[in-house]
Motif scaffolding. Structure first.
Motif, short mmCIF file in Angstrom:
data_model
loop_
_atom_site.label_atom_id
_atom_site.label_comp_id
_atom_site.label_asym_id
_atom_site.label_seq_id
_atom_site.Cartn_x
_atom_site.Cartn_y
_atom_site.Cartn_z
N LEU A 85 0.83 -1.20 0.00
CA LEU A 85 0.00 0.00 0.00
C LEU A 85 0.87 1.26 0.00
CD1 LEU A 85 -2.75 1.39 0.11
CD2 LEU A 85 -2.65 1.19 2.59
N VAL A 124 -4.34 4.05 -6.52
CA VAL A 124 -4.68 3.48 -5.21
C VAL A 124 -5.97 4.09 -4.69
CG1 VAL A 124 -3.94 3.25 -2.81
CG2 VAL A 124 -2.29 2.88 -4.65
N GLU A 125 -6.09 5.41 -4.78
CA GLU A 125 -7.30 6.08 -4.31
C GLU A 125 -8.53 5.58 -5.08
OE1 GLU A 125 -9.21 10.55 -3.72
OE2 GLU A 125 -7.27 10.33 -4.71
N LEU A 133 -9.35 1.97 -4.00
CA LEU A 133 -9.98 1.96 -2.67
C LEU A 133 -11.40 2.47 -2.74
CD1 LEU A 133 -7.03 3.15 -0.40
CD2 LEU A 133 -7.94 0.84 -0.65
N ASN A 134 -11.64 3.54 -3.49
CA ASN A 134 -13.00 4.07 -3.63
C ASN A 134 -13.92 3.07 -4.32
OD1 ASN A 134 -12.43 6.48 -2.35
ND2 ASN A 134 -11.93 7.55 -4.24
N VAL A 189 -13.59 -0.26 -4.44
CA VAL A 189 -13.82 -1.39 -3.53
C VAL A 189 -14.79 -0.97 -2.44
CG1 VAL A 189 -12.75 -2.89 -1.81
CG2 VAL A 189 -11.64 -2.53 -4.01
N GLU A 190 -14.60 0.24 -1.91
CA GLU A 190 -15.45 0.76 -0.84
C GLU A 190 -16.90 0.86 -1.31
OE1 GLU A 190 -15.67 5.06 0.94
OE2 GLU A 190 -13.96 4.00 1.78
N SER A 223 -18.45 -2.65 -1.77
CA SER A 223 -18.55 -3.53 -0.62
C SER A 223 -19.73 -3.21 0.28
CB SER A 223 -17.24 -3.51 0.19
OG SER A 223 -17.05 -2.21 0.72
N LEU A 258 -11.59 4.83 5.87
CA LEU A 258 -10.42 3.97 5.82
C LEU A 258 -9.40 4.43 6.85
CD1 LEU A 258 -10.10 3.76 1.96
CD2 LEU A 258 -10.91 1.98 3.50
N VAL A 293 -3.13 6.07 6.27
CA VAL A 293 -2.15 5.33 5.49
C VAL A 293 -0.87 5.07 6.27
CG1 VAL A 293 -3.00 6.08 3.26
CG2 VAL A 293 -1.25 7.43 4.41
#
Length: 165
Positions: free
Chosen positions: A51, A62-63, A66-67, A69-70, A73, A80, A83
């Motif tokens: 990460l 990465v952002e 993550l967004n 997946v968030e 889900s 989150l 970091v």
């Protein structure tokens, strides 16, 4: 991450889908290549290092991942962790020769027992503890906290007599 390994295929698909140009796509692929092979001391450390590398080499990717997946889900956004969060490793690890000998010879332990389940010998304590306290306790016997290579191993332990306590 799955079983301590970056899921390359899924990340590659997302990197291609989320890229806004060929240049960004190439930067994303270079970051995945560089970060995907990083290995830490354990699965948690590996995830943290991957990460961190991703945030340095391709922060937008990465952002976006993550967004994505968030959003997929749950219907509610989940905050989150920072970091800079690291796996708990700030516990004292001192092996006690007497406790190690007790473990080897299956002698009684305070507030617990030494049991074998699924072909593995465990020290099982009957009290709840914080991660760092439990890690220190295990270390005093020359052991680590239990972890499972796969779901089958975890289910085996849950179905064993240890889970009856």
């Amino acid at each position: 991450m799955l079983y301590g390994r970056l899921i390359d295929e899924t990340i590659l698909e997302m990197a291609e889908t989320l890229a806004v140009s060929d240049t960004v796509r190439e930067e994303n692929m270079n970051a995945i290549s560089a970060c995907g092979s990083i290995k830490g001391m354990d699965e948690c450390d590996t995830a943290s290092l991957v990460l961190q590398c991703g945030l340095e080499k391709a922060p937008d990717l990465v952002e976006n991942i993550l967004n994505t997946v968030e959003v997929n889900s749950s219907s509610d956004p989940v905050p989150l962790p920072s970091v800079s969060h690291k796996c708990p490793a700030d516990f004292e690890c001192v092996i006690d020769p007497k406790l190690r000998e007790d473990y080897i010879n299956n002698r009684p332990i305070p507030n617990g027992e030494i049991v074998t389940a699924c072909g593995i010998k465990y020290v099982h304590q009957h009290i709840r503890q914080l991660y760092t306290t439990a890690s220190s306790f295990c270390c005093s016997y020359g052991l680590k906290l239990a972890y499972f290579e796969n779901v089958t191993n975890g289910i085996c332990l849950v179905n064993s007599k240890i889970s009856d306590h």
